[in-house]
Design a protein around this motif. Sequence first.
Motif, PDB file in Angstrom:
ATOM      1  N   PRO A   1       0.807  -1.233   0.000  1.00 27.83           N
ATOM      2  CA  PRO A   1       0.000   0.000   0.000  1.00 27.83           C
ATOM      3  C   PRO A   1       0.837   1.279   0.000  1.00 27.83           C
ATOM      4  CG  PRO A   1      -0.923  -1.586   1.545  1.00 27.83           C
ATOM      5  CD  PRO A   1       0.367  -2.169   1.069  1.00 27.83           C
ATOM      6  N   THR A   2       2.011   1.252   0.616  1.00 27.23           N
ATOM      7  CA  THR A   2       2.843   2.455   0.672  1.00 27.23           C
ATOM      8  C   THR A   2       3.869   2.507  -0.462  1.00 27.23           C
ATOM      9  OG1 THR A   2       4.303   1.293   2.221  1.00 27.23           O
ATOM     10  CG2 THR A   2       2.598   2.735   3.156  1.00 27.23           C
ATOM     11  N   ALA A   3       3.720   1.625  -1.451  1.00 27.73           N
ATOM     12  CA  ALA A   3       4.640   1.594  -2.597  1.00 27.73           C
ATOM     13  C   ALA A   3       3.800   1.414  -3.866  1.00 27.73           C
ATOM     14  CB  ALA A   3       5.666   0.477  -2.417  1.00 27.73           C
ATOM     15  N   ASP A   4       4.119   0.374  -4.673  1.00 22.07           N
ATOM     16  CA  ASP A   4       3.312   0.026  -5.852  1.00 22.07           C
ATOM     17  C   ASP A   4       3.291   1.151  -6.891  1.00 22.07           C
ATOM     18  OD1 ASP A   4       1.948  -1.995  -7.118  1.00 22.07           O
ATOM     19  OD2 ASP A   4      -0.006  -1.490  -6.265  1.00 22.07           O
ATOM     20  N   ALA A   5       4.438   1.810  -7.055  1.00 20.33           N
ATOM     21  CA  ALA A   5       4.536   2.941  -7.986  1.00 20.33           C
ATOM     22  C   ALA A   5       5.134   2.508  -9.317  1.00 20.33           C
ATOM     23  CB  ALA A   5       5.394   4.037  -7.373  1.00 20.33           C
ATOM     24  N   ALA A   6       4.932   3.353 -10.333  1.00 21.68           N
ATOM     25  CA  ALA A   6       5.692   3.246 -11.584  1.00 21.68           C
ATOM     26  C   ALA A   6       6.968   4.044 -11.374  1.00 21.68           C
ATOM     27  CB  ALA A   6       4.891   3.818 -12.742  1.00 21.68           C
ATOM     28  N   VAL A   7       8.129   3.368 -11.402  1.00 21.82           N
ATOM     29  CA  VAL A   7       9.387   4.006 -11.018  1.00 21.82           C
ATOM     30  C   VAL A   7      10.323   4.137 -12.212  1.00 21.82           C
ATOM     31  CG1 VAL A   7      11.409   3.876  -9.504  1.00 21.82           C
ATOM     32  CG2 VAL A   7       9.186   3.055  -8.681  1.00 21.82           C
ATOM     33  N   THR A   8      10.848   5.329 -12.394  1.00 21.61           N
ATOM     34  CA  THR A   8      11.887   5.589 -13.391  1.00 21.61           C
ATOM     35  C   THR A   8      13.152   6.022 -12.668  1.00 21.61           C
ATOM     36  OG1 THR A   8      10.280   6.306 -15.063  1.00 21.61           O
ATOM     37  CG2 THR A   8      12.558   7.029 -15.362  1.00 21.61           C
ATOM     38  N   VAL A   9      14.264   5.393 -13.010  1.00 18.37           N
ATOM     39  CA  VAL A   9      15.562   5.790 -12.459  1.00 18.37           C
ATOM     40  C   VAL A   9      16.357   6.463 -13.569  1.00 18.37           C
ATOM     41  CG1 VAL A   9      17.716   5.022 -11.385  1.00 18.37           C
ATOM     42  CG2 VAL A   9      15.556   3.885 -10.810  1.00 18.37           C
ATOM     43  N   VAL A  10      16.807   7.682 -13.309  1.00 20.48           N
ATOM     44  CA  VAL A  10      17.597   8.427 -14.272  1.00 20.48           C
ATOM     45  C   VAL A  10      18.792   9.003 -13.516  1.00 20.48           C
ATOM     46  CG1 VAL A  10      16.353  10.610 -13.946  1.00 20.48           C
ATOM     47  CG2 VAL A  10      17.412  10.120 -16.166  1.00 20.48           C
ATOM     48  N   HIS A  11      19.825   9.391 -14.232  1.00 23.76           N
ATOM     49  CA  HIS A  11      21.006   9.908 -13.548  1.00 23.76           C
ATOM     50  C   HIS A  11      21.579  11.094 -14.309  1.00 23.76           C
ATOM     51  CE1 HIS A  11      23.428   7.658 -16.507  1.00 23.76           C
ATOM     52  NE2 HIS A  11      22.562   6.673 -16.308  1.00 23.76           N
ATOM     53  N   SER A  12      22.536  11.753 -13.684  1.00 22.42           N
ATOM     54  CA  SER A  12      23.028  13.020 -14.209  1.00 22.42           C
ATOM     55  C   SER A  12      23.823  12.873 -15.496  1.00 22.42           C
ATOM     56  CB  SER A  12      23.893  13.727 -13.149  1.00 22.42           C
ATOM     57  OG  SER A  12      24.973  12.890 -12.757  1.00 22.42           O
ATOM     58  N   HIS A  13      24.214  11.639 -15.855  1.00 22.62           N
ATOM     59  CA  HIS A  13      24.932  11.444 -17.120  1.00 22.62           C
ATOM     60  C   HIS A  13      23.987  11.264 -18.306  1.00 22.62           C
ATOM     61  CE1 HIS A  13      28.898  10.018 -15.024  1.00 22.62           C
ATOM     62  NE2 HIS A  13      28.529  11.249 -14.711  1.00 22.62           N
TER      63      HIS A  13
END
Length: 291
Positions: A187-199
């Motif tokens: 319930p406290t998660a279940d997200a669509a997650v994108t990981v991006v970085h400074s490069h």
Amino acid sequence: MSAPTTARLLPGAPVAEAVLADVRERVAALRAHGIAPGLATILVGDDDASAGYIRIKQRTAAELGFESFHEHLPATASQADLHAVIRAFGAEQGAHALLVQHPLPGHLDHEAALAVMDPEQDVDGMHPLNLGRLAAGLPGPVPCTPAGIEALLAHHEIPVAGRHVVILGRGATLGRPLALLLSQKRPTADAAVTVVHSHVPDWDRHTRDADILVAAVGVPGIVRPEHVKPGAVVVGGGVRYAGRRLLSDVDDAVADVAGAITPRVGGVGPTTVAMLFRNAVECAERATRAS
């Protein structure tokens, strides 16, 4: 033209207080059964900031009812010296949880030290086995800052499930484990997650699409108002120090665009410390069940 709206602040102190109150009760329950939970710490060298962090953890441990064990090695200590102390604490029955203060002097390998540690004592949740448990969705110590961020969002009733979380930063202590944590079905998660970085040349294209943006790079002020979708929730997870001043990845002006934001001081920091002690009491509880 109307003045910009200041974002709602998401302080970490109330979250930490709730977590530590639970920890205190669990420590008392262990002590009622004759078990004194113990936290062992290892400091290598004489870095003032690291020594200060150890003192804070020892003081908090005492306030919560933990026993403290500590070893201070000189900056000239070898990798073998460090491993010997880790193994000694592994054999110490009263030391249920173990912390190797980071950063270590440059000639020492922190990952190698973690690999020597008993994963059941890993209070930071960074042992390779525990990171594997996190990836598989199995119980075990969770890295403290990611766990603290999830708890902070839940405490302040920020909806996460089904929303787009963008994490700027891919580090092993925050970005990567947080992505694993917030994508799990809970319930406290279940997200669509994108990981991006400074490069990534156009990283801001991704951050402007975030419902919840977590900055986890360790580059002061890298996230500016033009990088944030109006009304988004912004969490400053990456920090650096300039002398004694704490500098966040999130520029102060982002508060004029965001809907909610963690404060530069007193945001993620208190929740990270609280989660370390939650991990510590869970280490003691697991050891008790196993005995």
